[in-house]
Design a protein around this motif. Structure first.
Motif, mmCIF file in Angstrom:
data_model
loop_
_atom_site.group_PDB
_atom_site.id
_atom_site.type_symbol
_atom_site.label_atom_id
_atom_site.label_comp_id
_atom_site.label_asym_id
_atom_site.label_seq_id
_atom_site.Cartn_x
_atom_site.Cartn_y
_atom_site.Cartn_z
ATOM 1 N N THR A 155 0.930 -1.174 -0.030
ATOM 2 C CA THR A 155 0.035 -0.286 0.013
ATOM 3 C C THR A 155 0.976 1.209 -0.163
ATOM 4 O O THR A 155 1.685 1.199 0.723
ATOM 5 N N ASP A 156 0.559 1.973 -0.960
ATOM 6 C CA ASP A 156 1.475 3.323 -0.997
ATOM 7 C C ASP A 156 3.017 3.097 -1.179
ATOM 8 O O ASP A 156 3.873 3.696 -0.493
ATOM 9 N N GLY A 157 3.310 2.026 -1.628
ATOM 10 C CA GLY A 157 4.675 1.551 -1.911
ATOM 11 C C GLY A 157 5.238 1.114 -0.672
ATOM 12 O O GLY A 157 6.590 0.900 -0.623
ATOM 13 N N LEU A 158 4.543 0.863 0.427
ATOM 14 C CA LEU A 158 4.984 0.146 1.639
ATOM 15 C C LEU A 158 4.496 -1.466 1.696
ATOM 16 O O LEU A 158 3.260 -1.397 1.569
ATOM 17 N N PRO A 159 5.272 -2.379 2.581
ATOM 18 C CA PRO A 159 4.922 -3.422 3.036
ATOM 19 C C PRO A 159 3.712 -3.078 4.083
ATOM 20 O O PRO A 159 3.577 -2.136 4.951
ATOM 21 N N PRO A 160 2.910 -4.391 4.497
ATOM 22 C CA PRO A 160 1.743 -3.920 5.411
ATOM 23 C C PRO A 160 2.067 -3.881 6.735
ATOM 24 O O PRO A 160 1.567 -3.028 7.185
ATOM 25 N N PHE A 161 3.342 -4.155 7.021
ATOM 26 C CA PHE A 161 3.768 -4.021 8.516
ATOM 27 C C PHE A 161 3.959 -2.210 8.677
ATOM 28 O O PHE A 161 4.338 -1.744 9.767
ATOM 29 N N LEU A 162 3.952 -1.518 7.615
ATOM 30 C CA LEU A 162 4.393 0.043 7.624
ATOM 31 C C LEU A 162 3.310 0.755 7.233
ATOM 32 O O LEU A 162 3.340 1.871 7.261
ATOM 33 N N ALA A 163 2.549 0.033 6.205
ATOM 34 C CA ALA A 163 1.192 0.862 5.682
ATOM 35 C C ALA A 163 0.243 1.430 6.391
ATOM 36 O O ALA A 163 -0.799 0.536 6.236
ATOM 37 N N THR A 170 9.914 7.818 5.592
ATOM 38 C CA THR A 170 10.773 8.761 4.616
ATOM 39 C C THR A 170 10.892 8.242 3.366
ATOM 40 O O THR A 170 10.570 6.836 3.089
ATOM 41 N N GLN A 171 11.314 8.993 2.391
ATOM 42 C CA GLN A 171 11.309 8.410 1.114
ATOM 43 C C GLN A 171 12.674 7.324 0.844
ATOM 44 O O GLN A 171 12.159 6.188 0.365
ATOM 45 N N GLU A 172 13.623 7.686 1.913
ATOM 46 C CA GLU A 172 14.616 6.431 1.896
ATOM 47 C C GLU A 172 14.004 5.046 2.288
ATOM 48 O O GLU A 172 14.495 4.161 1.785
ATOM 49 N N ILE A 173 13.074 5.121 3.387
ATOM 50 C CA ILE A 173 12.620 4.100 3.729
ATOM 51 C C ILE A 173 11.705 3.275 2.675
ATOM 52 O O ILE A 173 11.794 2.174 2.459
ATOM 53 N N ILE A 174 11.140 4.387 1.748
ATOM 54 C CA ILE A 174 9.890 3.602 0.885
ATOM 55 C C ILE A 174 10.798 2.891 -0.181
ATOM 56 O O ILE A 174 10.361 1.947 -0.546
ATOM 57 N N CYS A 217 13.368 -0.548 12.721
ATOM 58 C CA CYS A 217 13.461 -0.805 14.307
ATOM 59 C C CYS A 217 13.472 0.807 14.887
ATOM 60 O O CYS A 217 12.592 1.009 15.905
ATOM 61 N N ASP A 218 14.154 1.582 14.287
ATOM 62 C CA ASP A 218 14.257 3.076 14.789
ATOM 63 C C ASP A 218 12.935 3.733 14.814
ATOM 64 O O ASP A 218 12.558 4.507 15.494
ATOM 65 N N LEU A 219 12.293 3.274 13.674
ATOM 66 C CA LEU A 219 11.037 3.972 13.310
ATOM 67 C C LEU A 219 9.873 3.574 14.202
ATOM 68 O O LEU A 219 9.186 4.252 14.744
ATOM 69 N N PHE A 220 9.693 2.223 14.593
ATOM 70 C CA PHE A 220 8.885 1.924 15.516
ATOM 71 C C PHE A 220 9.192 2.310 16.960
ATOM 72 O O PHE A 220 8.068 2.726 17.850
ATOM 73 N N LEU A 221 10.296 2.577 17.250
ATOM 74 C CA LEU A 221 10.657 3.044 18.725
ATOM 75 C C LEU A 221 10.502 4.397 18.832
ATOM 76 O O LEU A 221 10.020 4.832 19.799
ATOM 77 N N GLU A 222 10.644 5.291 17.627
ATOM 78 C CA GLU A 222 10.205 6.594 17.820
ATOM 79 C C GLU A 222 8.813 6.767 17.660
ATOM 80 O O GLU A 222 8.151 7.536 18.528
ATOM 81 N N ALA A 223 7.967 6.022 16.835
ATOM 82 C CA ALA A 223 6.630 6.035 16.943
ATOM 83 C C ALA A 223 5.899 5.607 18.362
ATOM 84 O O ALA A 223 5.304 6.210 18.748
ATOM 85 N N ARG A 224 6.573 4.591 19.001
ATOM 86 C CA ARG A 224 6.310 4.361 20.573
ATOM 87 C C ARG A 224 6.399 5.527 21.280
ATOM 88 O O ARG A 224 5.588 5.609 22.372
ATOM 89 N N ASN A 225 7.526 6.379 21.188
ATOM 90 C CA ASN A 225 7.837 7.236 22.182
ATOM 91 C C ASN A 225 6.839 8.459 21.728
ATOM 92 O O ASN A 225 6.418 9.111 22.606
ATOM 93 N N LEU A 226 6.266 8.513 20.573
ATOM 94 C CA LEU A 226 5.414 9.681 20.346
ATOM 95 C C LEU A 226 3.928 9.228 20.733
ATOM 96 O O LEU A 226 2.915 10.068 20.427
ATOM 97 N N ALA A 238 19.926 -5.495 3.915
ATOM 98 C CA ALA A 238 20.127 -5.577 5.444
ATOM 99 C C ALA A 238 19.980 -4.573 6.236
ATOM 100 O O ALA A 238 19.720 -4.131 7.264
ATOM 101 N N GLU A 239 20.406 -3.219 5.420
ATOM 102 C CA GLU A 239 20.496 -2.051 6.226
ATOM 103 C C GLU A 239 19.166 -1.702 6.661
ATOM 104 O O GLU A 239 18.968 -0.535 7.411
ATOM 105 N N LEU A 240 17.878 -2.064 5.968
ATOM 106 C CA LEU A 240 16.648 -1.732 6.165
ATOM 107 C C LEU A 240 15.977 -1.906 7.927
ATOM 108 O O LEU A 240 15.363 -1.461 8.363
#
Length: 330
Positions: free
Chosen positions: A90-98, A107-111, A139-148, A132-134
């Motif tokens: 969805t919107d260029g993202l896998p389901p666990f991020l969409a 970010t566009q880099e993640i997309i 992980c950082d994305l989900f941790l930031e989202a949890r903090n917010l 592999a770098e993804l």
């Protein structure tokens, strides 16, 4: 359970002649081979262990490091075999991020990084993987989202998995881990060797200059118990001895490359040039000089060849050699 569609397909298959079935199978095989020919191939594969997670991983022929899609999802606590709509992008993202909750942080880099890469495994199968770098980025994305406070209850479990992964990854970079798991570090080390040899050696021989002092040869004769020759003629065994105590104790890989650059002549059974003429002026020759200056004192304190070999093996061991230790019985 049978469906009307599966029953219809079975009925059509039963009406086909053996030649038609063979033709269909052949066309399908050609299609699979054509697809495989255009896919990148893995040169190394292994299993990466991060905390409790075990993630199949691969290195492609162009050096790209991948985590398989199933392993990636499993590490995040998701099903490793997504089915049906859960596979859709969805919107260029896998389901666990969409999801709407994460959208402000994407970010566009993640997309760009979440596009699965199809590749051929080392056993010839087809697989999907993410760079592999993804993994640390997600992980950082989900941790930031949890903090917010942006995560749903289901996503909170992904954040917990992400936290464990980040802690494990903090010790070693993800690329190094993949290299170790797949055995690719051997290729990586070979590249490092090539870089070393490129500054240590020269392809074109340099002009001859005296690199080994007479004292070096005199000590060899003394230690061997040989009479020092009055003329210039020296035993041809000096070449083998010099390889053993000098060139073979320079950085690993130098002697084989020297032997390649300066091969034995078929007619004379001797080398046309001196090995040191292929050592670079800035790095190789100074290192040779320093090595000779360091082994001369070892020669002088040794009473015979056996004692000298024991001493030099301790002071300048060859790569991968075992050192003979003297044991005091008292």
């Amino acid at each position: 359970m049978s469906t009307p569609q599966s029953k219809g397909g079975k009925a059509r298959a039963e009406k086909l002649t053996s030649e038609e079935r063979s033709d269909i199978a052949s066309q399908a095989a050609k299609a699979r081979w054509a697809e495989a020919a255009n896919l990148p191939k893995a040169t190394h594969m292994g299993t990466l262990k991060i905390g409790d997670a075990e993630i199949p991983c691969a290195v492609l022929s162009d050096g790209t490091r991948l985590l398989t899609q199933a392993g990636f999802l499993g590490a995040l606590g998701r099903s490793t075999k997504p089915k049906g709509r859960s596979q859709q992008v969805t919107d260029g993202l896998p389901p666990f991020l969409a999801t709407k909750s994460l959208k402000p942080l994407i970010t566009q880099e993640i997309i760009d990084s979440t596009v699965p890469i199809a590749f051929i495994t080392t056993t010839g199968g087809k697989a999907l993987g993410f760079k592999a770098e993804l993994l640390p980025k997600v992980c950082d994305l989900f941790l930031e989202a949890r903090n917010l406070g942006l995560l749903t209850l289901q996503q909170a479990t992904i954040a917990e998995s992400s936290e464990m992964l980040v802690r494990a990854l903090a010790k070693v970079g993800i690329v190094a881990l993949v290299d170790e798991a797949t055995g690719f570090q051997t290729e990586r080390d070979r590249d490092e060797l090539h870089r070393l040899l490129s500054v240590y050696l020269v392809e074109e021989r340099l002009a001859w200059a005296k690199r080994f002092p007479d004292e070096f040869y005199k000590q060899i004769y003394r230690l061997k118990g040989w009479k020092w020759p009055v003329g210039k003629a020296k035993t041809p065994l000096l070449g083998h001895i010099t390889n053993d105590i000098v060139y073979d104790r320079l950085p690993e890989g130098v002697l084989p490359k020297l032997q390649e650059l300066n091969p034995t002549q078929e007619e004379s059974k001797r080398r046309k040039f001196k090995h040191h003429q292929f050592l670079s002026h800035d790095v190789g020759q100074p290192d040779l000089r320093d090595h000779i200056l360091q082994i001369l004192p070892v020669m002088k304190i040794s009473k015979d060849w056996k004692a000298f070999k024991r001493n030099i093996d301790v002071a300048f061991p060859k790569v991968g050699s075992q050192i003979e230790m003297e044991i005091d019985n008292d």
